[in-house]
Design a protein around this motif. Structure first.
Motif, PDB file in Angstrom:
ATOM      1  N   SER A  16       0.840  -1.187   0.000  1.00 42.52           N
ATOM      2  CA  SER A  16       0.000   0.000   0.000  1.00 42.52           C
ATOM      3  C   SER A  16       0.885   1.250   0.000  1.00 42.52           C
ATOM      4  O   SER A  16       2.058   1.197   0.368  1.00 42.52           O
ATOM      5  CB  SER A  16      -0.931   0.000   1.220  1.00 42.52           C
ATOM      6  N   ALA A  17       0.289   2.359  -0.451  1.00 43.21           N
ATOM      7  CA  ALA A  17       1.027   3.627  -0.496  1.00 43.21           C
ATOM      8  C   ALA A  17       0.021   4.758  -0.433  1.00 43.21           C
ATOM      9  O   ALA A  17      -1.190   4.550  -0.556  1.00 43.21           O
ATOM     10  CB  ALA A  17       1.855   3.723  -1.776  1.00 43.21           C
ATOM     11  N   ASN A  18       0.528   5.971  -0.241  1.00 45.02           N
ATOM     12  CA  ASN A  18      -0.324   7.147  -0.210  1.00 45.02           C
ATOM     13  C   ASN A  18      -0.006   8.082  -1.364  1.00 45.02           C
ATOM     14  O   ASN A  18       1.155   8.304  -1.693  1.00 45.02           O
ATOM     15  CB  ASN A  18      -0.137   7.905   1.108  1.00 45.02           C
ATOM     16  N   VAL A  19      -1.069   8.636  -1.947  1.00 38.77           N
ATOM     17  CA  VAL A  19      -0.891   9.626  -3.007  1.00 38.77           C
ATOM     18  C   VAL A  19      -0.430  10.941  -2.381  1.00 38.77           C
ATOM     19  O   VAL A  19      -1.046  11.432  -1.433  1.00 38.77           O
ATOM     20  CB  VAL A  19      -2.221   9.829  -3.766  1.00 38.77           C
ATOM     21  N   VAL A  20       0.678  11.480  -2.894  1.00 32.34           N
ATOM     22  CA  VAL A  20       1.158  12.765  -2.372  1.00 32.34           C
ATOM     23  C   VAL A  20       0.964  13.904  -3.376  1.00 32.34           C
ATOM     24  O   VAL A  20       1.068  15.078  -3.014  1.00 32.34           O
ATOM     25  CB  VAL A  20       2.647  12.685  -1.937  1.00 32.34           C
ATOM     26  N   LEU A  29       3.574   8.946  -5.409  1.00 32.37           N
ATOM     27  CA  LEU A  29       3.295   8.182  -4.197  1.00 32.37           C
ATOM     28  C   LEU A  29       4.400   8.390  -3.162  1.00 32.37           C
ATOM     29  O   LEU A  29       5.535   8.715  -3.509  1.00 32.37           O
ATOM     30  CB  LEU A  29       3.192   6.687  -4.526  1.00 32.37           C
ATOM     31  N   ASP A  30       4.025   8.159  -1.887  1.00 29.82           N
ATOM     32  CA  ASP A  30       5.014   8.348  -0.822  1.00 29.82           C
ATOM     33  C   ASP A  30       6.021   7.206  -0.750  1.00 29.82           C
ATOM     34  O   ASP A  30       7.101   7.368  -0.192  1.00 29.82           O
ATOM     35  CB  ASP A  30       4.328   8.540   0.535  1.00 29.82           C
ATOM     36  N   SER A  50      -7.094   1.742  -6.823  1.00 26.54           N
ATOM     37  CA  SER A  50      -7.712   2.613  -5.818  1.00 26.54           C
ATOM     38  C   SER A  50      -9.218   2.435  -5.882  1.00 26.54           C
ATOM     39  O   SER A  50      -9.812   2.625  -6.947  1.00 26.54           O
ATOM     40  CB  SER A  50      -7.335   4.073  -6.102  1.00 26.54           C
ATOM     41  N   ASP A  86      -7.146   9.113  -4.074  1.00 31.45           N
ATOM     42  CA  ASP A  86      -6.865   9.889  -2.877  1.00 31.45           C
ATOM     43  C   ASP A  86      -6.535   8.922  -1.763  1.00 31.45           C
ATOM     44  O   ASP A  86      -7.105   7.831  -1.684  1.00 31.45           O
ATOM     45  CB  ASP A  86      -8.062  10.752  -2.496  1.00 31.45           C
ATOM     46  N   GLY A  87      -5.621   9.309  -0.908  1.00 35.15           N
ATOM     47  CA  GLY A  87      -5.282   8.465   0.230  1.00 35.15           C
ATOM     48  C   GLY A  87      -4.602   7.191  -0.190  1.00 35.15           C
ATOM     49  O   GLY A  87      -3.670   7.204  -0.982  1.00 35.15           O
ATOM     50  N   ASP A  88      -5.120   6.052   0.324  1.00 33.34           N
ATOM     51  CA  ASP A  88      -4.467   4.758   0.135  1.00 33.34           C
ATOM     52  C   ASP A  88      -4.664   4.205  -1.262  1.00 33.34           C
ATOM     53  O   ASP A  88      -5.779   4.228  -1.791  1.00 33.34           O
ATOM     54  CB  ASP A  88      -5.056   3.743   1.122  1.00 33.34           C
TER      55      ASP A  88
END
Ligand code: ZN
Length: 246
Positions: A16-20, A29-30, A50, A86-88
């Protein structure tokens, strides 16, 4: 070079990752297990998911910013909107593509080792490892019989049969500089990490050289290796084209 997540965890293909940040046709992504490519090696491909929507990612664009690099994951559809990102998100690396590229890349080290040994320190002047299982390396060689280069196919396949362990080790840039032969490439040598270390790929008992790409963990994981063509590129360069068979 930075130490990539795929260097630290070579077997991580899904996370998993987060959109920055986002823009049309790409998200940053982070964190990402994708290899961005470099030094002639093509990068990873894969997907991002997503909320049940999956988009195909064709590569990474690294954008330096004052607060660190942005890793743009570029979509196969340049018009794809990203409002749903957005988010995860879930990142998946294409395992077959990674393996194909890592196999050929590892074998290019083996080939390089034999050229370096056979032709007294000949350096690499260019390299390309493609996603379709083909590649090439250019060496600063002149006035040699191309049959001697063709003959290196057999010892490369012998190394595949012997199953030698392949691992990444880190040494200080000073230590690397004191040992001739660790940096073989005139054009694609990787820069040191921010703390001044150099990443070396060690093929047990055969070869050790600086590289930031993706590799196998054992030479036995590679399909057979074939030299497909040798070309003269100017007075002082030979180009060896090669491929994985199967
Ligand atoms: Zn390499």
């Amino acid at each position: 070079m930075a130490i990539y997540l795929c260097h630290e965890q070579p077997d991580l293909y899904e996370h998993s990752a987060n959109v920055v940040a986002h823009r049309t046709g790409a998200v940053a992504l982070d964190r990402s297990a994708f290899h961005p490519g470099g030094g002639g090696q093509v990068g990873d491909i894969g997907t991002i998911e997503s909320g049940g929507t999956v988009v195909v990612v064709t590569g990474i664009e690294v954008e330096p910013t004052p607060s660190g690099d942005l890793w743009w994951h570029v979509f196969s559809d340049p018009e794809a909107g990203v409002s749903f990102f957005d988010g995860d998100v879930v990142v998946r690396v294409d395992v077959e593509h990674r393996h194909r590229v890592a196999s050929l890349h590892t074998m290019s080290h083996v080939l390089n080792a034999f050229v370096f040994e056979e032709f007294e320190g000949s350096l690499v002047t260019g390299a390309s490892i493609n996603g379709d299982g083909t590649g090439r390396m250019d060496f600063d060689l002149s006035a040699i019989d191309n049959d001697r280069l063709r003959a290196l196919e057999a010892p490369v396949n012998d190394v595949i049969g012997r199953g030698l362990a392949v691992e990444a080790v880190y040494v200080s840039a000073d230590e690397a500089a004191s040992k001739p032969g660790l940096v073989r490439s005139l054009s694609v040598a990787p820069p040191p990490t921010p703390d001044g270390r150099l990443r070396l790929i060690d093929i047990d008992g055969l070869d050790r050289q600086a590289c930031g790409g993706t590799h196998l963990s054992n030479t036995a994981e590679s399909p057979p290796f074939k030299i497909t063509k040798i070309e003269n590129k100017g007075k002082h360069n030979r180009r060896i084209r090669f491929a994985s068979i199967g």
